[in-house]
Write a protein that holds these residues in place. Structure first.
Motif, PDB file in Angstrom:
ATOM      1  N   PRO A  27       0.835  -1.207   0.000  1.00 30.20           N
ATOM      2  CA  PRO A  27       0.000   0.000   0.000  1.00 30.20           C
ATOM      3  C   PRO A  27       0.865   1.249   0.000  1.00 30.20           C
ATOM      4  O   PRO A  27       1.968   1.262   0.555  1.00 30.20           O
ATOM      5  CB  PRO A  27      -0.808  -0.136   1.294  1.00 30.20           C
ATOM      6  N   VAL A  28       0.356   2.313  -0.617  1.00 27.89           N
ATOM      7  CA  VAL A  28       1.146   3.530  -0.794  1.00 27.89           C
ATOM      8  C   VAL A  28       0.385   4.743  -0.279  1.00 27.89           C
ATOM      9  O   VAL A  28      -0.833   4.701  -0.067  1.00 27.89           O
ATOM     10  CB  VAL A  28       1.520   3.741  -2.278  1.00 27.89           C
TER      11      VAL A  28
ATOM     12  N   GLY B 213       1.378  -2.487  21.354  1.00 22.50           N
ATOM     13  CA  GLY B 213       1.218  -2.316  19.914  1.00 22.50           C
ATOM     14  C   GLY B 213       1.537  -3.504  19.040  1.00 22.50           C
ATOM     15  O   GLY B 213       1.448  -3.396  17.807  1.00 22.50           O
ATOM     16  N   ALA B 214       1.889  -4.649  19.614  1.00 18.32           N
ATOM     17  CA  ALA B 214       2.243  -5.804  18.784  1.00 18.32           C
ATOM     18  C   ALA B 214       1.111  -6.213  17.836  1.00 18.32           C
ATOM     19  O   ALA B 214       1.361  -6.460  16.645  1.00 18.32           O
ATOM     20  CB  ALA B 214       2.664  -6.981  19.665  1.00 18.32           C
ATOM     21  N   PRO B 215      -0.150  -6.306  18.292  1.00 15.84           N
ATOM     22  CA  PRO B 215      -1.219  -6.678  17.354  1.00 15.84           C
ATOM     23  C   PRO B 215      -1.389  -5.675  16.213  1.00 15.84           C
ATOM     24  O   PRO B 215      -1.603  -6.065  15.060  1.00 15.84           O
ATOM     25  CB  PRO B 215      -2.462  -6.727  18.249  1.00 15.84           C
ATOM     26  N   THR B 216      -1.278  -4.393  16.527  1.00 18.42           N
ATOM     27  CA  THR B 216      -1.415  -3.370  15.491  1.00 18.42           C
ATOM     28  C   THR B 216      -0.335  -3.516  14.435  1.00 18.42           C
ATOM     29  O   THR B 216      -0.612  -3.482  13.220  1.00 18.42           O
ATOM     30  CB  THR B 216      -1.356  -1.965  16.122  1.00 18.42           C
ATOM     31  N   PHE B 217       0.898  -3.714  14.864  1.00 26.87           N
ATOM     32  CA  PHE B 217       1.993  -3.797  13.897  1.00 26.87           C
ATOM     33  C   PHE B 217       1.985  -5.121  13.139  1.00 26.87           C
ATOM     34  O   PHE B 217       2.375  -5.165  11.962  1.00 26.87           O
ATOM     35  CB  PHE B 217       3.327  -3.516  14.587  1.00 26.87           C
ATOM     36  N   ALA B 218       1.526  -6.196  13.764  1.00 30.26           N
ATOM     37  CA  ALA B 218       1.369  -7.458  13.031  1.00 30.26           C
ATOM     38  C   ALA B 218       0.294  -7.316  11.957  1.00 30.26           C
ATOM     39  O   ALA B 218       0.440  -7.831  10.839  1.00 30.26           O
ATOM     40  CB  ALA B 218       1.015  -8.582  14.000  1.00 30.26           C
ATOM     41  N   ARG B 219      -0.778  -6.635  12.291  1.00 27.33           N
ATOM     42  CA  ARG B 219      -1.861  -6.398  11.323  1.00 27.33           C
ATOM     43  C   ARG B 219      -1.346  -5.624  10.117  1.00 27.33           C
ATOM     44  O   ARG B 219      -1.605  -6.000   8.961  1.00 27.33           O
ATOM     45  CB  ARG B 219      -2.990  -5.633  12.007  1.00 27.33           C
ATOM     46  N   TYR B 220      -0.594  -4.556  10.381  1.00 23.57           N
ATOM     47  CA  TYR B 220      -0.078  -3.773   9.262  1.00 23.57           C
ATOM     48  C   TYR B 220       0.960  -4.554   8.458  1.00 23.57           C
ATOM     49  O   TYR B 220       1.042  -4.413   7.232  1.00 23.57           O
ATOM     50  CB  TYR B 220       0.495  -2.448   9.763  1.00 23.57           C
ATOM     51  N   ALA B 221       1.756  -5.378   9.132  1.00 26.82           N
ATOM     52  CA  ALA B 221       2.734  -6.198   8.415  1.00 26.82           C
ATOM     53  C   ALA B 221       2.034  -7.108   7.412  1.00 26.82           C
ATOM     54  O   ALA B 221       2.476  -7.250   6.264  1.00 26.82           O
ATOM     55  CB  ALA B 221       3.557  -7.025   9.400  1.00 26.82           C
ATOM     56  N   GLU B 222       0.927  -7.719   7.834  1.00 28.18           N
ATOM     57  CA  GLU B 222       0.209  -8.633   6.943  1.00 28.18           C
ATOM     58  C   GLU B 222      -0.571  -7.884   5.860  1.00 28.18           C
ATOM     59  O   GLU B 222      -1.032  -8.493   4.901  1.00 28.18           O
ATOM     60  CB  GLU B 222      -0.708  -9.543   7.756  1.00 28.18           C
ATOM     61  N   MET B 223      -0.692  -6.566   6.003  1.00 31.75           N
ATOM     62  CA  MET B 223      -1.317  -5.741   4.970  1.00 31.75           C
ATOM     63  C   MET B 223      -0.285  -5.230   3.961  1.00 31.75           C
ATOM     64  O   MET B 223      -0.640  -4.538   3.001  1.00 31.75           O
ATOM     65  CB  MET B 223      -2.038  -4.557   5.611  1.00 31.75           C
ATOM     66  N   GLY B 224       0.999  -5.539   4.190  1.00 30.17           N
ATOM     67  CA  GLY B 224       2.043  -5.111   3.275  1.00 30.17           C
ATOM     68  C   GLY B 224       2.695  -3.795   3.625  1.00 30.17           C
ATOM     69  O   GLY B 224       3.521  -3.277   2.860  1.00 30.17           O
ATOM     70  N   VAL B 225       2.347  -3.228   4.779  1.00 29.51           N
ATOM     71  CA  VAL B 225       2.967  -1.986   5.236  1.00 29.51           C
ATOM     72  C   VAL B 225       4.374  -2.289   5.745  1.00 29.51           C
ATOM     73  O   VAL B 225       4.596  -3.308   6.409  1.00 29.51           O
ATOM     74  CB  VAL B 225       2.122  -1.348   6.363  1.00 29.51           C
ATOM     75  N   ARG B 226       5.323  -1.425   5.429  1.00 31.78           N
ATOM     76  CA  ARG B 226       6.664  -1.571   5.997  1.00 31.78           C
ATOM     77  C   ARG B 226       6.598  -1.142   7.461  1.00 31.78           C
ATOM     78  O   ARG B 226       6.117  -0.046   7.781  1.00 31.78           O
ATOM     79  CB  ARG B 226       7.679  -0.721   5.237  1.00 31.78           C
ATOM     80  N   THR B 227       7.064  -1.994   8.352  1.00 25.23           N
ATOM     81  CA  THR B 227       6.996  -1.712   9.786  1.00 25.23           C
ATOM     82  C   THR B 227       8.401  -1.758  10.366  1.00 25.23           C
ATOM     83  O   THR B 227       9.158  -2.700  10.118  1.00 25.23           O
ATOM     84  CB  THR B 227       6.090  -2.725  10.506  1.00 25.23           C
ATOM     85  N   VAL B 228       8.736  -0.739  11.144  1.00 25.64           N
ATOM     86  CA  VAL B 228      10.097  -0.565  11.650  1.00 25.64           C
ATOM     87  C   VAL B 228      10.060  -0.400  13.162  1.00 25.64           C
ATOM     88  O   VAL B 228       9.255   0.370  13.695  1.00 25.64           O
ATOM     89  CB  VAL B 228      10.767   0.666  11.007  1.00 25.64           C
ATOM     90  N   LEU B 229      10.942  -1.119  13.840  1.00 21.45           N
ATOM     91  CA  LEU B 229      11.082  -1.016  15.293  1.00 21.45           C
ATOM     92  C   LEU B 229      12.416  -0.372  15.626  1.00 21.45           C
ATOM     93  O   LEU B 229      13.465  -0.814  15.143  1.00 21.45           O
ATOM     94  CB  LEU B 229      11.007  -2.405  15.931  1.00 21.45           C
TER      95      LEU B 229
END
Length: 317
Positions: free
Chosen positions: A13-14, A37-53
């Motif tokens: 997604p862009v 925030g782990a569930p939120t970031f896992a959700r976005y990861a599976e949506m194709g969002v780049r997630t950075v810690l």
């Protein structure tokens, strides 16, 4: 153990300018990313969002909070305090790597500071600890990561931490605020890479309604609750919540990431595991956030009710 599956995404997604969506979260110690925030970031990861810690310290002065690891035949059995601290410092980075895999973060950055420990402890005086770090130097380190990763969204700790005044958590907030503004300002940190302005900054929050819901469910289902009156004496920030994400299908990321931090989490501790993932999802399937600042002209986060997406106002239509 289940881990976030990025192959589920149908594409990357862009934003409105064609840049891949990216969310960056800043935490103080290994295991904080699991509890907030782990569930939120896992959700976005599976949506194709780049997630950075970004993890600011290595958690070197934490304690071994899992008594099972001190039983005969286990790694910490019979160790004196010096040997225990040495082994703990060796294990925590490995635990963090496992947690990162579970949640599905695209990238882990260590900010490179030493754990400060609790307020007024001896470790607070360590010149290498995060608490003692020069604020501009620490901000530059974070700005360099922001300019490299180009997140539209940054998630950090609240400006009201009266419930838990850990020096490193307070510093995370202070550094994040400055980095959010300075990352897009060419007059700051000329050697930290090309400027990039994040568009939204959120505070994580454990809402009072969530606390009350879990507490009442524990009493009903288990007969007792770990949340005594001191928890309800903490500041209530519910009136500031702007964003509510339904992540009930992703609570496995929270429990799995917590279990990855074996030295820090007792599997028999009801504070963490008093309800199963399914029970928690039925009781309160949300994570709540406060939009603290943004750079989106004319945007009002609650104009039509609470946000349901951290990228609201950013995501391409």
């Amino acid at each position: 153990m289940r881990i976030a599956d990025r192959s589920k995404a149908t594409g990357a997604p862009v934003d409105k300018f064609g840049n891949q969506l990216c969310a960056l979260t800043v935490h103080a110690h290994p295991d904080d990313e699991a509890s907030k925030g782990a569930p939120t970031f896992a959700r976005y990861a599976e949506m194709g969002v780049r997630t950075v810690l970004v993890c600011c310290t290595g958690g070197e002065v934490g304690d071994v909070n899992n008594p099972a690891l001190k039983e005969p035949g286990m790694p910490f059995h019979g160790l004196d305090s010096v040997a225990e601290r040495k082994l703990l410092a060796e294990m925590r980075p490995k635990e963090l790597e496992k947690s990162v895999e579970v949640i599905g973060f695209s990238k882990l950055h260590m900010l490179g500071y030493f754990d400060s420990g609790m307020a007024d402890s001896d470790s607070n005086a360590n010149p290498k600890c995060f608490h003692m770090a020069d604020i501009d130097e620490a901000t530059e380190r974070l700005v360099k990561i922001i300019r490299l990763e180009k997140p539209q969204v940054i998630v950090t700790y609240s400006d009201d931490q009266r419930g838990y005044l850990h020096p490193d958590h307070l510093k995370v907030h202070d550094v994040s605020i400055l980095a959010f503004e300075r990352a897009g300002d060419a007059s700051w940190y000329k050697n930290a890479g090309p400027v990039w302005q994040p568009l939204k900054m959120y505070y994580s929050v454990w809402s009072r309604v969530r606390l009350k819901s879990v507490h009442e469910a524990m009493l009903r289902l288990r007969g007792s609750s770990p949340f005594d009156e001191t928890w309800f004496d903490r500041p209530n920030l519910d009136h500031r919540i702007t964003t509510k994400l339904n992540v009930g299908e992703y609570f496995w990321a929270r429990s799995g990431a917590l279990k990855a931090h074996a030295t820090q989490v007792d599997l028999n501790e009801p504070f963490w595991f008093g309800l199963s993932d399914d029970e928690l999802a039925e009781v309160y399937p949300y994570e709540d956030w406060i939009l603290a600042d943004h750079h989106i002209g004319g945007y009002s986060p609650t104009a039509s009710g609470l946000e349901t997406d951290l990228f609201a106002g950013v995501r391409a239509e």
